[in-house]
Design an enzyme around this catalytic site. Structure first.
Site, PDB file in Angstrom:
ATOM      1  N   TYR A 197       0.696  -1.096   0.012  1.00 46.95           N
ATOM      2  CA  TYR A 197       0.021   0.110  -0.029  1.00 46.95           C
ATOM      3  C   TYR A 197       0.851   1.280  -0.014  1.00 46.95           C
ATOM      4  CZ  TYR A 197      -3.653  -3.314   0.973  1.00 46.95           C
ATOM      5  OH  TYR A 197      -4.624  -4.401   1.084  1.00 46.95           O
TER       6      TYR A 197
ATOM      7  N   ASN B  76     -12.549   4.705  -2.581  1.00 41.14           N
ATOM      8  CA  ASN B  76     -11.726   3.515  -2.139  1.00 41.14           C
ATOM      9  C   ASN B  76     -12.432   2.725  -1.275  1.00 41.14           C
ATOM     10  OD1 ASN B  76     -10.033   1.467  -1.625  1.00 41.14           O
ATOM     11  ND2 ASN B  76      -8.174   2.923  -1.590  1.00 41.14           N
TER      12      ASN B  76
ATOM     13  N   HIS C  97      -7.896   2.184  -5.980  1.00 34.64           N
ATOM     14  CA  HIS C  97      -7.241   1.253  -5.349  1.00 34.64           C
ATOM     15  C   HIS C  97      -5.893   1.670  -5.510  1.00 34.64           C
ATOM     16  CE1 HIS C  97     -10.683  -1.148  -4.425  1.00 34.64           C
ATOM     17  NE2 HIS C  97     -10.957  -1.020  -5.875  1.00 34.64           N
ATOM     18  N   LEU C  98      -5.151   1.516  -4.218  1.00 34.20           N
ATOM     19  CA  LEU C  98      -3.585   1.708  -4.137  1.00 34.20           C
ATOM     20  C   LEU C  98      -3.130   0.618  -4.673  1.00 34.20           C
ATOM     21  CD1 LEU C  98      -3.707   2.795  -0.422  1.00 34.20           C
ATOM     22  CD2 LEU C  98      -2.995   4.261  -2.347  1.00 34.20           C
TER      23      LEU C  98
HETATM   24  O1  CA2 Z   1      -5.506  -1.330  -2.761  1.00 31.89           O
HETATM   25  C1  CA2 Z   1      -6.459  -0.717  -2.160  1.00 31.89           C
HETATM   26  O2  CA2 Z   1      -6.738   0.302  -2.038  1.00 31.89           O
HETATM   27  C2  CA2 Z   1      -7.545  -1.721  -1.503  1.00 31.89           C
HETATM   28  O3  CA2 Z   1      -8.929  -0.936  -1.527  1.00 31.89           O
HETATM   29  C3  CA2 Z   1      -7.065  -1.888   0.084  1.00 31.89           C
HETATM   30  C4  CA2 Z   1      -7.918  -2.649   1.000  1.00 31.89           C
HETATM   31  C5  CA2 Z   1      -8.071  -4.216  -0.040  1.00 31.89           C
HETATM   32  O4  CA2 Z   1      -9.172  -4.808   0.827  1.00 31.89           O
HETATM   33  C6  CA2 Z   1      -8.456  -3.932  -1.229  1.00 31.89           C
HETATM   34  O5  CA2 Z   1      -8.797  -5.164  -1.685  1.00 31.89           O
HETATM   35  C7  CA2 Z   1      -7.839  -3.077  -2.073  1.00 31.89           C
HETATM   36  C8  CA2 Z   1      -7.374  -2.972   2.363  1.00 31.89           C
HETATM   37  C9  CA2 Z   1      -7.082  -1.628   3.040  1.00 31.89           C
HETATM   38  C10 CA2 Z   1      -6.156  -1.947   4.149  1.00 31.89           C
HETATM   39  O6  CA2 Z   1      -5.591  -1.103   4.763  1.00 31.89           O
HETATM   40  C11 CA2 Z   1      -4.469  -1.061   5.338  1.00 31.89           C
HETATM   41  C12 CA2 Z   1      -4.133  -0.104   6.081  1.00 31.89           C
HETATM   42  C13 CA2 Z   1      -3.015  -0.198   6.898  1.00 31.89           C
HETATM   43  C14 CA2 Z   1      -1.898  -1.295   6.647  1.00 31.89           C
HETATM   44  C15 CA2 Z   1      -2.333  -2.279   5.817  1.00 31.89           C
HETATM   45  C16 CA2 Z   1      -3.819  -2.218   5.037  1.00 31.89           C
END
Ligand code: CA2
Length: 165
Positions: free
Chosen positions: A32, A83, A109-110
């Site tokens: 991310y 997002n 999405h990131l």
């Molecule tokens: O890639 C993206 O922007 C996502 O929307 C991120 C989501 C994931 O479930 C999608 O499939 C793709 C997850 C967000 C989790 O956020 C975090 C925050 C801090 C550290 C790790 C993850």
């Protein structure tokens, strides 16, 4: 131009972020990136300003609150970046709320969910989005703002979205 349109306040782009994105920058930087959500907010505001646009930056860990942000966007936004994070892959409620929007809505999405686990390959958000930008880290957000600006400038109904220079 509609009567009084030049005097009304310009409508912002709503940038709506789903669950766990408030913790960005603390874990999994290899997926991310290192930017915090606060840093992404500032970069988005600057990019929108370059297009003469304003932003409202929102985050919630609750599905119902995300639905409420989308309902508010129907009347308060010129466009939406969404997002929906994990809800992207599960939420019919968010899809239903998106289908009520007439403005451009860009799925952001990131990471690139299509290159990840199978359960991330289905996106309910994509079914109602104008377009999707994924896998480019913070640039996914910035390019989505460029896309909203381009879509609005091609629209005859854009008088209310631009700040006077
Ligand atoms: O890639 C993206 O922007 C996502 O929307 C991120 C989501 C994931 O479930 C999608 O499939 C793709 C997850 C967000 C989790 O956020 C975090 C925050 C801090 C550290 C790790 C993850």
């Amino acid at each position: 131009m509609a009567k009084n349109a030049s005097k009304s306040k310009p409508l912002p782009i709503y940038i709506i972020n789903g669950p766990n994105l408030n913790l960005l920058g603390t874990r999994e930087p290899e997926i991310y990136g290192r930017a915090t959500l606060g840093e992404i907010e500032k970069l988005c505001a600057a990019r929108a300003k370059a297009h003469g646009l304003l932003t409202v930056f929102l985050q919630s860990n609750k599905e119902g609150e995300l639905v409420e942000f989308l309902q508010e966007a129907r009347v308060a936004a010129c466009g939406v970046l969404l997002n929906a994070a994990g809800y992207t892959h599960t939420s019919v409620a968010i899809l239903d709320a998106m289908q009520m929007l007439k403005q451009p809505v860009i799925e952001v999405h990131l990471s690139n969910p299509a290159r990840r686990e199978h359960y991330r390959h289905l996106s309910y958000v994509a079914k109602a989005a104008t377009g999707s930008i994924t896998g480019l880290g913070v640039n996914s957000y910035l390019l989505a703002i460029d896309a909203v600006a381009a879509l609005l400038s091609g629209s005859p109904k854009n008088e209310k979205t631009r700040k006077k220079k």
